[in-house]
Scaffold this motif. Structure first.
Motif, short mmCIF file in Angstrom:
data_model
loop_
_atom_site.label_atom_id
_atom_site.label_comp_id
_atom_site.label_asym_id
_atom_site.label_seq_id
_atom_site.Cartn_x
_atom_site.Cartn_y
_atom_site.Cartn_z
N ASN A 1 0.85 -1.19 0.00
CA ASN A 1 0.00 0.00 0.00
C ASN A 1 0.88 1.24 0.00
O ASN A 1 1.53 1.56 0.99
N CYS A 2 0.93 1.93 -1.13
CA CYS A 2 1.76 3.14 -1.25
C CYS A 2 0.91 4.40 -1.34
O CYS A 2 1.42 5.46 -1.70
N ASP A 3 -0.37 4.31 -1.02
CA ASP A 3 -1.26 5.45 -1.20
C ASP A 3 -0.84 6.66 -0.39
O ASP A 3 -1.08 7.80 -0.79
N ALA A 4 -0.24 6.45 0.78
CA ALA A 4 0.15 7.57 1.64
C ALA A 4 1.64 7.55 1.91
O ALA A 4 2.09 8.01 2.95
N CYS A 5 2.43 7.02 0.98
CA CYS A 5 3.87 6.92 1.18
C CYS A 5 4.50 8.30 1.04
O CYS A 5 4.34 8.97 0.02
N VAL A 6 5.27 8.69 2.05
CA VAL A 6 5.87 10.03 2.07
C VAL A 6 6.92 10.20 0.98
O VAL A 6 7.26 11.34 0.62
N TYR A 7 7.40 9.09 0.40
CA TYR A 7 8.39 9.18 -0.66
C TYR A 7 7.76 9.22 -2.05
O TYR A 7 8.46 9.41 -3.04
N ARG A 8 6.45 9.06 -2.12
CA ARG A 8 5.71 9.15 -3.38
C ARG A 8 4.77 10.35 -3.42
O ARG A 8 4.60 10.98 -4.46
N ILE A 9 4.13 10.63 -2.27
CA ILE A 9 3.08 11.63 -2.21
C ILE A 9 3.55 12.83 -1.39
O ILE A 9 4.13 12.65 -0.31
N ALA A 10 3.27 14.03 -1.84
CA ALA A 10 3.68 15.24 -1.12
C ALA A 10 2.70 15.50 0.02
O ALA A 10 1.71 16.21 -0.13
N LEU A 11 3.00 14.92 1.19
CA LEU A 11 2.16 15.16 2.36
C LEU A 11 2.57 16.47 3.02
O LEU A 11 3.75 16.85 2.99
N PRO A 12 1.62 17.18 3.62
CA PRO A 12 1.93 18.49 4.21
C PRO A 12 3.07 18.41 5.22
O PRO A 12 3.03 17.60 6.16
N GLY A 13 4.08 19.23 5.02
CA GLY A 13 5.22 19.25 5.92
C GLY A 13 6.32 18.27 5.57
O GLY A 13 7.39 18.29 6.18
N PHE A 14 6.08 17.39 4.59
CA PHE A 14 7.06 16.37 4.23
C PHE A 14 7.34 16.40 2.72
O PHE A 14 7.82 15.41 2.16
#
Length: 308
Positions: free
Chosen positions: A259-272
């Motif tokens: 599951n890569c839906d929320a992976c910080v290395y794929r998706i620009a999450l706020p603050g990361f």
């Protein structure tokens, strides 16, 4: 026609400065080998404990292994599972030309492990006479700088609460993420909890589970109005052995469902946002040949680069 030889099994662990915890991992790997004598099985650590992962790969190669499936013996998909282990495996492929491997996924939260956690809660409540409906559980994970990994602990807490009759299950972390153990216990108390079980979300004993227990004891002494008990870690239960084998079979058959839906290395999450697409760098174990002596572990303040 002769059936193809199945790939060997490589278990990748995090590592701990606690010798009992490191030996629990090594004993677990030996037990997997006893359960599956038809298959070469080896295990190693990313950091802190011997043997290093590279030594485990070399052991398999010396036994004639050319293909293996690697399973991270970790509950959540944080930096080690997402970056350090894949980078280390890529390095080993360069060291041992001709080998190939597939990579499995972390373990939790799996229903079988939730059953073990429920059993640990029941053991902690033995002799208390407490009604589970009056008990709040604080599930304490390792903690990570990866928000996706921390969210998995929240998910485990929710899944543990569903249908089991406890007053509630709250998440907390022992390092790197909020809330910490005292803050998590404060939250339980503010929500009205008077009977609390602190449940470490760890596979084996070690320094961090010991820290959870000590922080729980200190908080309980400062809050005599609350009744607090500590539960044990998951441990080398049959369910854990079966789950690792399930993850091996997924990887061996190429059926891994990461599951890569929320992976910080794929998706620009706020603050990361700065983590997206960063290149992987091998994480050198202190016993690795050619190790340059840099520090180890996200909990020591340095970071590693990762990418898929």
């Amino acid at each position: 026609m002769t059936a193809p030889t199945p790939p060997a099994l490589l278990i990748a662990g995090h590592g701990t400065r606690d010798e009992a915890g490191a030996e629990a991992f090594r004993s677990f790997v030996r037990e997997l080998g006893r359960r599956h004598p038809e298959l070469p099985v080896a295990g190693g650590f990313i950091e802190l404990s011997p043997p290093p992962l590279g030594e485990a790969v070399a052991e398999l190669v010396e036994r004639g292994v050319r293909r293996f499936a690697a399973v991270p013996l970790m509950l959540v998909s944080a930096g080690h599972a997402k970056g350090d282990i894949p980078a280390a495996l890529a390095r080993e492929k360069e060291r041992h030309p001709g080998i190939s491997y597939t990579y499995g996924r972390p373990l939790g939260p799996h229903p079988s492990l939730l059953r073990v956690l429920e059993r640990r809660l029941g053991q902690a409540l033995e002799g208390t006479g407490w009604d589970p409906a009056e008990v709040t559980v604080l599930l304490v994970g390792r903690g990570s700088t990866d928000p996706d990994a921390n969210a998995e602990v929240h998910r485990a807490a929710r899944l543990l609460w569903e249908g089991r009759g406890y007053a509630g299950v709250e998440p907390a972390f022992v390092s790197l993420a909020a809330p910490d153990v005292p803050s998590g216990l404060d939250r339980c108390a503010r929500l009205g909890a008077r009977r609390i079980v602190v449940l470490p979300y760890f596979l084996f004993t070690g320094i961090l589970p010991d820290r959870v227990r000590e922080q729980t004891r200190a908080w309980a002494e400062a809050h005599p109005e609350a009744e607090v008990r500590s539960a044990d870690v998951i441990g080398p239960e049959p369910e854990l052995l079966d789950l690792v084998w399930e993850r091996y079979e997924e990887a061996a058959k190429g059926a891994v469902r990461m599951n890569c839906d929320a992976c910080v290395y794929r998706i620009a999450l706020p603050g990361f946002e700065d983590k997206v697409g960063l290149p992987q760098q091998p994480h050198f174990h202190p016993d690795d040949e050619g190790h340059d002596g840099h520090g180890h572990g996200h909990h020591h303040g340095h970071t590693h680069s990762h990418a898929h």
